[in-house]
Design an enzyme around this catalytic site. Structure first.
Site, PDB file in Angstrom:
ATOM      1  N   ASP A  82      -1.383   6.757   6.513  1.00  0.00           N
ATOM      2  CA  ASP A  82      -2.476   6.015   6.073  1.00  0.00           C
ATOM      3  C   ASP A  82      -2.572   4.808   7.153  1.00  0.00           C
ATOM      4  O   ASP A  82      -1.983   3.959   7.435  1.00  0.00           O
ATOM      5  CB  ASP A  82      -1.947   5.116   4.748  1.00  0.00           C
ATOM      6  CG  ASP A  82      -3.076   4.075   4.153  1.00  0.00           C
ATOM      7  OD1 ASP A  82      -4.137   3.780   4.836  1.00  0.00           O
ATOM      8  OD2 ASP A  82      -2.715   3.308   3.022  1.00  0.00           O
TER       9      ASP A  82
ATOM     10  N   TRP B 290       0.873  -1.092  -0.061  1.00  0.00           N
ATOM     11  CA  TRP B 290      -0.049  -0.035   0.063  1.00  0.00           C
ATOM     12  C   TRP B 290       0.958   1.323  -0.034  1.00  0.00           C
ATOM     13  O   TRP B 290       0.374   2.303  -0.690  1.00  0.00           O
ATOM     14  CB  TRP B 290      -1.003   0.054   1.191  1.00  0.00           C
ATOM     15  CG  TRP B 290      -1.983  -1.112   1.120  1.00  0.00           C
ATOM     16  CD1 TRP B 290      -1.984  -2.253   1.997  1.00  0.00           C
ATOM     17  CD2 TRP B 290      -2.903  -1.454   0.103  1.00  0.00           C
ATOM     18  NE1 TRP B 290      -2.730  -3.323   1.503  1.00  0.00           N
ATOM     19  CE2 TRP B 290      -3.544  -2.658   0.250  1.00  0.00           C
ATOM     20  CE3 TRP B 290      -3.339  -0.762  -1.065  1.00  0.00           C
ATOM     21  CZ2 TRP B 290      -4.406  -3.318  -0.606  1.00  0.00           C
ATOM     22  CZ3 TRP B 290      -4.376  -1.247  -1.778  1.00  0.00           C
ATOM     23  CH2 TRP B 290      -4.839  -2.531  -1.578  1.00  0.00           C
TER      24      TRP B 290
ATOM     25  N   LYS C 153     -12.170  -1.789   7.597  1.00  0.00           N
ATOM     26  CA  LYS C 153     -11.429  -2.841   8.527  1.00  0.00           C
ATOM     27  C   LYS C 153     -11.860  -2.393   9.903  1.00  0.00           C
ATOM     28  O   LYS C 153     -12.624  -3.281  10.449  1.00  0.00           O
ATOM     29  CB  LYS C 153      -9.849  -2.493   8.448  1.00  0.00           C
ATOM     30  CG  LYS C 153      -9.209  -3.303   7.386  1.00  0.00           C
ATOM     31  CD  LYS C 153      -8.983  -2.458   5.844  1.00  0.00           C
ATOM     32  CE  LYS C 153      -8.258  -3.348   5.325  1.00  0.00           C
ATOM     33  NZ  LYS C 153      -8.280  -3.241   3.960  1.00  0.00           N
TER      34      LYS C 153
HETATM   35  C1  LIG Z   1      -3.165  -0.088   4.500  1.00  0.00           C
HETATM   36  C2  LIG Z   1      -4.186  -0.061   3.552  1.00  0.00           C
HETATM   37  N1  LIG Z   1      -4.151   1.210   2.612  1.00  0.00           N
HETATM   38  C3  LIG Z   1      -5.062   1.340   1.494  1.00  0.00           C
HETATM   39  C4  LIG Z   1      -5.744   0.360   1.095  1.00  0.00           C
HETATM   40  C5  LIG Z   1      -6.667   0.332   0.002  1.00  0.00           C
HETATM   41  O1  LIG Z   1      -8.015   0.738   0.445  1.00  0.00           O
HETATM   42  P1  LIG Z   1      -9.118   0.953  -0.600  1.00  0.00           P
HETATM   43  O2  LIG Z   1      -9.373  -0.341  -1.195  1.00  0.00           O
HETATM   44  O3  LIG Z   1     -10.306   1.618   0.211  1.00  0.00           O
HETATM   45  O4  LIG Z   1      -8.693   1.672  -1.716  1.00  0.00           O
HETATM   46  C6  LIG Z   1      -5.793  -0.803   1.985  1.00  0.00           C
HETATM   47  C7  LIG Z   1      -6.991  -1.965   1.625  1.00  0.00           C
HETATM   48  O5  LIG Z   1      -6.626  -3.113   2.025  1.00  0.00           O
HETATM   49  C8  LIG Z   1      -5.005  -1.065   3.142  1.00  0.00           C
HETATM   50  O6  LIG Z   1      -4.968  -2.093   4.002  1.00  0.00           O
HETATM   51 MG   LIG Z   2       0.515  -3.883   2.874  1.00  0.00          MG
END
Ligand SMILES: Cc1ncc(COP(=O)(O)O)c(C=O)c1O
Ligand SMILES: [Mg+2]
Ligand SMILES: Cc1ncc(COP(=O)(O)O)c(C=O)c1O
Ligand SMILES: [Mg+2]
Ligand SMILES: [Mg+2]
Ligand SMILES: [Mg+2]
Lengths: 354, 354
Positions: free
Chosen positions: B167, B100, B191
Site C-alpha cells: 500500500d 491503515w 496524495k
Molecule cells: C496509507 C493509506 N492507506 C489507505 C488509505 C485509505 O485510502 P482511501 O480513503 O482512498 O480508501 C489511506 C488514506 O489516507 C492511507 O494513507
Molecule cells: Mg498510518
C-alpha cells in the site's frame, strides 16, 4: 461552439454547473485552495456532502421516511454486487430487461440463488415484460427502470411485498414517481446527476442488517451510513459537481419541472421518428424511454449523408450501441430542447433531400 | 492568495495541473465539450487512460516487465478487500505499521487466515519493525510503505520469496525504488497523484489467477486488465487529472528529480524539529517519513500563539491526526519547498518569541 451532446453517458451537464465546477477547481469558496486539494474532513466539504445527500432525498420526496442517501464510488456495476451482498440471504427475483439487468443478475448469481421473474431477451429487449409474479418469500425484487442501451423504460412498477431494488442509472431524477415504493435505489452519476466517479444509493434503513453474511466493510451499506458517506475518502469533486446539479434541478422546479421538460423533448423526438418515413423506432411504443430514443435509418444508402449533416449541425454522441445498431438520442435532464430541435431538423431535412 | 497546503490528503496538486484541469472542465481539447460530458469510449478519453497507465509503469521502471497498471474506483480501502479476494487462498502475512495496515488486516481476515509477521502497535506505531520472518509458503506478504498518520516510512523492504503487496497510498511516485520487487502496488490518488476518486493498481500479471474463489467481476483484477481499465465507466476526470500530474512528474525528471526535492524538503523540516527546543518529533529517527512529518509542541501554553502565527502565514492543514496529536506536515510531491520554508520560519520565530 458548444455541441449538441446526445452522449449516452458520461453525458451532458448543465452549462452553469460546468462553469461553477471549473471555477471550484481553481479556487473553492474563494478560500485560496482548489476543490481538488482540500481535506474531505474539512467543514467546507462536509457541508457539500450533507447538502448533496439531503437534496437527493428532498427531490425524491423521501425526507423523514426512513431513507438514507449515500454517494459511493465504483459505479452502478459495484452496486450489482453490493445489493446482493447486503440483501441476498436465500433467493431474489430479477426482471431482465436488458444488458444491465443481465449483468446485475450475473453478479448476484455468484453469491446465491437468483430467479428471473421475466425477461424480454427473446425480442432483443425491445419491450418491458408486464405479467409476472414476485414470490413474497424472496429477499428482494430487482429491476432496471430505464434500459440505456435498448431505449425502454418502466412506466409503472409492480406491486411488491418484498423490498424493491431499482437500478435508475439512466433515468434518476428525471420524473415524478412514488419513490417510497422502493427499498433501495442506485444510480451512477454520469447520466443525470454529475460526472463519472460517484454513485448514488438511496436505501430504506430497515431493510438492512438481515443477512448472515460477514459483509466486507467497504461493501456494507450500514458502515457507509454510520460514517455519513465518508467511511473512506469520498470522490470529492464528483460529489461536489453532483451537488451543483441537484441544486440546479431544484431551482428548475424539481422533478415536476424536469418531467415536463423531458416529456416535451421525448414527444418531439418520437413524433419525428414516427412521422418521418426514413426512420423507425426500435422499442415498443408503450415502453419507449424518455431518456434514450433508439431508432434506425431504413435506407442504408443515406447513412453517409445523414452523418455528414449531423456533424455539420454540431450534433454529437448519436451512435447506437452495437447490440441495437442504428442511432440513439440520449436526452438526459441537462439536454436543452434546442438540441432535440436541431436533431429533428436534420432528420426532416434528410427526408426532403431523399 | 494561494495557501501553503500541508493537508494529509486530499492534498496539494501542482498549480499547472490545477489550471489545465479547470480548463478541461470548460472545454476539453478545444472540442466544444467538457471533460465531464464526453464518453469514456471516445478516442480522446481512451488516449488519456492509456497515457496514464503507461506513464505509471514508465515512472516506476516497470515497462516490459509483466506488469499492468489500472485506474480503479473505491479508494485504497477497496484494495484492502480486492487484494485478499484475488490473492488469498490459505494464508497471508501482514506487517502492521499503523492504522491503515491494521484496517487492511481486518478486511483480509474476513476472507481467510492472516498472520501478523510483526507490529509496532505497542509503541503507538512510532517505528518500523525490522526483524521478522516471512514464511515462504504464504500466499503473499503485505506492507504499507508510508504510514500517513504516524509519519513513519519503510526505507527498505524485506527480501521476500512470495509476492510482496504494498500500500503506497501516501508515498507513491515520491522516490526511486526497485519497483520490480513488488508483486502488487496500490495507492489512492489523493496524495501524490491526483484528486480523490481513483486508485492506482500496478500488478504483475503472473501472480493472478491462483485462487479458487469465484471472484465478483468488479473485484477481479484480471477482468479490469482484460478491459483496459474500462470494465465499467471509469472516473474520467480523476484519471485525466492524474495523467496530468504524472506528466508533470516526468517533466520534472521523474522519480530521481522528485526524490531530490522531497529529500531537501524533509531535511529542512526535520532539522527544524530537532534543533528547535520547542518541538519534538514523534517517529523514530531512522524511520521518519519524507512525506508526513509528525511532531508535537512541547509547551502547551504556546499552542494558541503558534496557531495564530500559522494562520497569518497562510499555512493550512497542519493539524495532527487524533491518534498522534500535535502536528503533521504533509510534504507531498507537489508541495513547493517555499511552503516548508514558510513553516520552518514560523517555528523559529516562535522560538525567538518564547
Ligand atoms: C496509507 C493509506 N492507506 C489507505 C488509505 C485509505 O485510502 P482511501 O480513503 O482512498 O480508501 C489511506 C488514506 O489516507 C492511507 O494513507
Ligand atoms: Mg498510518
Ligand atoms: C442502467 C445502467 N446500469 C448500470 C450501468 C453501469 O454503470 P457503471 O459504468 O457506472 O458501472 C449503466 C451504464 O451505462 C447503465 O446505463
Ligand atoms: Mg440496457
Ligand atoms: Mg418513421
Ligand atoms: Mg526539537
Amino acid at each position: 461552439m458548444k455541441k449538441h451532446n446526445f452522449s449516452a453517458g458520461p453525458s451532458i451537464l448543465p452549462q452553469e454547473v460546468i462553469m461553477k465546477s471549473s471555477e471550484a477547481v481553481l479556487d473553492f469558496n474563494n478560500d485560496g485552495l482548489s476543490i481538488l486539494e482540500i481535506s474531505h474532513r474539512s467543514k467546507a466539504f462536509i457541508d457539500v456532502m450533507e447538502k448533496a445527500r439531503s437534496l437527493a432525498l428532498e427531490l425524491m420526496g423521501l425526507e423523514g421516511k426512513g431513507y438514507k442517501a449515500l454517494f459511493l464510488q465504483g459505479g452502478a456495476s459495484t452496486q450489482f454486487l453490493m445489493v446482493a451482498m447486503n440483501l441476498l440471504e436465500k433467493r431474489a427475483g430479477y426482471l431482465n430487461t436488458g444488458t444491465w439487468s443481465s449483468k446485475a443478475i450475473k453478479e448476484a448469481k455468484k453469491l446465491d440463488d437468483i430467479y428471473e421473474v421475466a425477461s424480454s431477451k427473446e425480442a432483443n429487449f425491445n419491450y418491458i415484460p408486464k405479467e409476472y409474479d414476485i414470490p413474497s418469500d424472496y429477499d428482494y425484487f430487482h429491476c432496471t427502470s430505464n434500459n440505456t442501451i435498448f431505449g425502454t423504460q418502466l412506466k409503472s412498477f409492480p406491486k411488491c411485498e418484498i423490498p424493491m431494488v431499482c437500478d435508475m442509472s439512466s433515468d434518476i431524477f428525471s420524473r415524478q414517481l412514488d419513490y417510497s415504493q422502493f427499498g433501495l435505489i442506485y444510480a451512477g452519476a454520469q447520466k443525470n446527476m454529475g460526472p463519472a466517479g460517484t454513485t448514488l444509493v438511496v436505501v430504506k434503513e430497515d431493510i438492512l442488517g438481515k443477512v448472515s453474511r460477514n459483509i466486507p466493510s467497504i461493501m456494507d451499506y450500514k458502515v457507509h451510513i454510520e460514517n455519513g458517506s465518508m467511511f473512506n475518502t469520498p470522490p470529492v469533486f464528483a460529489v461536489y459537481t453532483s451537488m451543483l446539479t441537484l441544486e440546479w434541478l431544484k431551482n428548475l422546479g424539481g422533478l415536476k419541472g424536469i418531467e415536463d421538460l423531458n416529456e416535451k423533448k421525448a414527444r418531439l423526438m418520437y413524433s419525428e421518428i414516427d412521422l418521418n418515413p426514413l426512420f423507425k423506432g426500435f422499442a415498443a411504443k408503450e415502453d419507449r424511454s424518455f431518456m434514450n430514443a433508439t431508432f434506425t435509418l431504413e435506407n442504408e444508402n443515406l447513412k453517409e449523408t445523414f452523418e455528414t449533416m449531423l456533424k455539420e449541425a454540431g450534433i454529437s454522441g448519436l451512435n447506437g450501441h452495437r447490440s441495437v445498431g442504428g442511432y440513439r438520442a440520449s436526452m438526459y435532464n441537462a439536454l436543452p430542447i434546442e438540441s432535440v430541435k436541431a436533431l429533428v431538423e436534420v432528420m426532416s431535412e434528410l427526408e426532403s433531400k431523399a
